[in-house]
Enzyme design. Structure first.
Site, PDB file in Angstrom:
ATOM      1  CE  LYS A  47      -1.633   2.700   2.916  1.00 48.70           C
ATOM      2  NZ  LYS A  47      -1.506   3.957   2.115  1.00 48.70           N
TER       3      LYS A  47
ATOM      4  CB  CYS B 276      12.815   9.291   9.206  1.00 54.99           C
ATOM      5  SG  CYS B 276      13.529   7.882   8.353  1.00 54.99           S
TER       6      CYS B 276
ATOM      7  CD  GLU C 292      12.404   4.182   9.268  1.00 55.95           C
ATOM      8  OE1 GLU C 292      12.427   5.135  10.094  1.00 55.95           O
ATOM      9  OE2 GLU C 292      12.317   4.368   8.050  1.00 55.95           O
TER      10      GLU C 292
ATOM     11  CD  GLU D 292      10.281  13.000  11.424  1.00 58.28           C
ATOM     12  OE1 GLU D 292      11.277  12.426  10.966  1.00 58.28           O
ATOM     13  OE2 GLU D 292       9.193  12.429  11.637  1.00 58.28           O
TER      14      GLU D 292
END
Length: 494
Positions: free
Chosen positions: A185, A293, A259, A393
């Site tokens: 997906k 990330c 993750e 973030e």
């Protein structure tokens, strides 16, 4: 939004790849895909509904339960993966260009990670599966025990928009090598490129149902995660989404690899080399327009070097980059992936302007680039580690800089975060840097540079995730389960 294909031009991805065939969506929602550098529409893609996800999972289930893939030899699967790699490699140029148009990744980098890396991953795991022992016998108290490692079954692979091809391959390659089937997906924000895996699978002769691709939004993702016929979830994305997926996986007692996000620190010691820092920032802090990330977005600087480093960072941010069309090989900083991501990054910048932090470079949109989703490389000094800019973030080219007085303070501040995915220590004394690296609670740490090593395990501490990807056999382990068969002593002789 619901659209009609007739009013759109460009790339059309209005069918899903399920059970080895291109099938019409069971829902009716289409999504326009814009080009990050211009904001113009470049294509349209169907978004999967819960019934589309159900069809894909059931196809993968049949292929696993009744098909030959999971029971084939390691050599047969390795051969198929190498053919798959060849087919992906043949499409690498078009794939890397398409991803760059979708998410703004500079083309030279996209050629590496979206064009080249998926084929590399398939070949790595072809070699790995041929080299591991999946069954062995050992003596037991009354006879022998055969220890087997078997595929889990149906793997739900959910990937984000920032490295769409590479992160999909991180999951598909070990999952298929181990003998599993996959439902991929992709993210709606990069809705056009994922079907390259389907086209390559058909060309490589991958059996029907082994790989299924359905683009979908959060509702489709939730349906995939909760589907009763899924055996393993492999997710890369935000910590907020990962928390929900982890909770559902816990409820279902289902293996999961997560993750997730990061707020990665860099520690520049008083003996750090300024030239090395500046050379390393492209990889550590601005890779993929900082939509990464692992981005070193908190830079902790020894107080004795603080002003010097700030001056260098300000000059670097103002003069180092060529900002513009990411399809131009000379461009080193492209746009954010979407209008929503642009607004998110600008929101963090405006919030920091209203804090005690001091803006020393950037702080808005680049002059002359009002079309597309561009942000200036931005540096804030004197950021408090409790500020929002230091805690959350951003996923854009914004660095928060703060001073420290000694190593203990640097390590304490570096570890004072909900995340633990990446870090960098900058020092000319590598033994000293290594001592600090061992104290940092992070899944990866660079010494005077940061570059992902696909031959080593990758993942995070704390809210940066669960489990590990990559690392050859280590990455394969997440797609296998152990079975012990208690047998006669004669098995040891066979």
């Amino acid at each position: 939004m619901s659209l009609t294909v007739e009013r759109l031009s460009g790339i059309e991805r209005t069918r899903f790849f399920i059970d080895g065939k291109w099938v019409q969506p069971r829902g009716g929602v289409l999504r326009e895909q814009t080009e990050a550098a211009t904001g113009d529409v470049i294509g349209v893609a169907a978004l999967g509904s819960e019934s589309d996800i159900d069809a894909a999972v059931r196809a993968a289930r049949r292929a696993f339960d009744d098909g030959p893939w999971g029971r084939s030899s390691a050599g047969d699967r390795a051969g198929a993966l190498r053919r798959f790699a060849d087919a992906l490699e043949a499409r690498a140029g078009d794939t890397s260009t398409l991803v760059t148009r979708e998410n703004g990744m500079p083309i030279q980098f996209s050629q590496q990670v979206n064009g080249g890396l998926p084929a590399v991953m398939m070949r790595i795991y072809a070699d790995v599966i041929e080299g591991v022992t999946l069954e062995s016998a050992q003596a037991s108290m009354v006879g022998s025990t055969i220890v087997r490692r078997e595929p889990l079954g149906v793997v739900a692979a959910i990937v984000p928009w920032n490295f769409p091809q590479a992160l999909a391959a991180f999951k598909i390659a070990p999952a298929l090598a181990a003998g599993n089937t996959v439902v991929l997906k992709p993210s709606p924000e990069t809705s056009l490129d994922a079907y390259v895996f389907a086209e390559a699978a058909l060309e490589a002769g991958i059996p029907d149902g082994i790989i299924n691709v359905v683009v979908g939004d959060r509702d489709a993702g939730a349906a995939l995660v909760a589907h009763p016929l899924v055996d393993k979830i492999a997710f890369t994305g935000s910590t907020a989404a990962g928390r929900q997926i982890g909770a559902e996986a816990g409820r279902l007692i289902r293996p999961v690899t997560l993750e997730l996000g990061g707020k990665s620190p860099g520690i520049f010691l008083e003996d750090g080399d300024l030239g090395t820092l500046l050379e390393g920032l492209d990889g550590a802090s601005f890779l993929n327009n900082s939509q990464t990330c692992t981005t070193q977005s908190r830079l902790l600087v020894a107080r004795s070097r603080y002003d010097e480093v700030l001056d260098a960072l300000a000059d670097y941010a103002k003069t180092h980059f060529t900002i513009g069309d990411p399809l131009d090989p000379s461009v080193t900083l492209g746009p954010m992936a979407s209008a929503a991501q642009l607004e998110r990054v600008l929101g963090y910048i405006e919030g920091a302007k209203n804090s005690r932090a001091r803006l020393i470079a950037g702080g808005g949109r680049p002059h002359g680039l009002q079309k597309g989703y561009f942000v200036e490389p931005t540096v804030f000094a004197d950021v408090d580690n409790n500020d929002r800019l230091a805690r959350e973030e951003v996923f854009g080219p914004v660095i928060a800089v703060m001073p420290f007085d000694d190593e203990d303070e640097a390590v304490r501040v570096a570890n004072d975060t909900d995340y633990g995915l990446a870090a960098v220590v900058w020092s000319v004394d590598e033994e000293r840097a290594l001592r600090l690296a061992r104290r940092i609670r992070s899944g990866t740490v660079g010494l005077n540079y940061y570059l992902l090593d696909i031959g080593a395990p990758y993942g995070g501490y704390k809210q940066s995730g669960l489990g590990r990807e990559l690392g050859g056999p280590i990455g394969l382990d997440g797609y296998l389960q152990y079975k012990s068969i208690y047998a006669s002593a004669a098995q040891l002789e066979n």
